[in-house]
Design a protein around this motif. Structure first.
Motif, short mmCIF file in Angstrom:
data_model
loop_
_atom_site.label_atom_id
_atom_site.label_comp_id
_atom_site.label_asym_id
_atom_site.label_seq_id
_atom_site.Cartn_x
_atom_site.Cartn_y
_atom_site.Cartn_z
N UNK A 46 1.27 -1.32 0.11
CA UNK A 46 -0.28 0.17 0.10
C UNK A 46 0.54 1.49 0.25
N UNK A 47 0.12 2.21 -0.45
CA UNK A 47 1.17 3.80 -0.52
C UNK A 47 1.10 3.79 1.41
N UNK A 48 2.46 4.94 1.39
CA UNK A 48 2.54 5.43 2.84
C UNK A 48 1.36 6.16 2.84
N UNK A 49 1.25 7.54 2.52
CA UNK A 49 0.08 7.73 2.53
C UNK A 49 -1.46 7.25 3.00
N UNK A 50 -2.01 6.31 2.25
CA UNK A 50 -2.94 5.69 2.95
C UNK A 50 -2.29 5.32 4.22
N UNK A 51 -1.21 5.12 5.04
CA UNK A 51 -1.30 4.55 6.22
C UNK A 51 -1.26 6.15 6.75
N UNK A 91 -2.90 8.47 5.70
CA UNK A 91 -4.55 9.07 6.12
C UNK A 91 -6.00 8.85 6.75
N UNK A 92 -5.55 6.69 7.18
CA UNK A 92 -5.80 6.20 8.00
C UNK A 92 -4.96 5.99 9.67
N UNK A 93 -4.70 6.51 9.80
CA UNK A 93 -3.66 6.85 11.14
C UNK A 93 -3.44 5.37 11.41
N UNK A 94 -2.67 4.64 10.04
CA UNK A 94 -2.00 3.67 10.99
C UNK A 94 -2.48 2.31 11.31
N UNK A 95 -4.66 2.40 10.29
CA UNK A 95 -4.99 1.58 11.04
C UNK A 95 -4.81 0.26 10.21
N UNK A 96 -4.70 0.55 8.79
CA UNK A 96 -4.21 -0.04 7.35
C UNK A 96 -3.12 0.07 7.48
N UNK A 97 -2.34 -1.03 7.91
CA UNK A 97 -1.15 -1.21 7.91
C UNK A 97 -0.02 -2.23 6.69
N UNK A 98 -0.97 -3.03 5.98
CA UNK A 98 0.15 -3.49 5.15
C UNK A 98 -1.52 -4.17 4.38
N UNK A 99 -0.75 -4.87 2.84
CA UNK A 99 -2.11 -5.06 2.07
C UNK A 99 -1.96 -6.51 2.06
#
Length: 86
Positions: A58-63, A65-73
């Motif tokens: 996953x791109x780093x900007x998604x981490x 944006x989601x406050x690190x709730x989505x950490x990996x694909x």
């Protein structure tokens, strides 16, 4: 004894391999063409391309944006472990 004889099958005779070298090559290339095609169809190529694009971290900007709730694909796929089943 007649009933038992019905269940025994007679093996067909083995055919001798062709002696003509051209017919051997033709036979091998004909039989291998159905086992392993060398060219993909366009539909399969597009399917493989889509799966290749999906298989990335996953791109780093998604981490961010989601406050690190989505950490990996979670759907990441390794080419040797998990096959596509095509």
């Amino acid at each position: 004894n007649a009933d038992r004889a019905r269940f025994f099958c007679v093996r067909p005779k083995r055919r001798a391999p062709p002696t003509n070298p051209l017919s051997v090559c033709t036979f091998l290339s004909y039989s291998q063409s159905f086992i392993m095609p060398s060219h993909k169809t366009f539909k399969i190529k597009m399917h493989l391309a889509k799966k290749q694009k999906q298989n990335r971290p996953i791109p780093q900007w998604i981490r961010l944006r989601t406050d690190n709730t989505i950490r990996y694909n979670a759907k990441r796929r390794h080419w040797r472990r998990t096959k596509l089943g095509m």
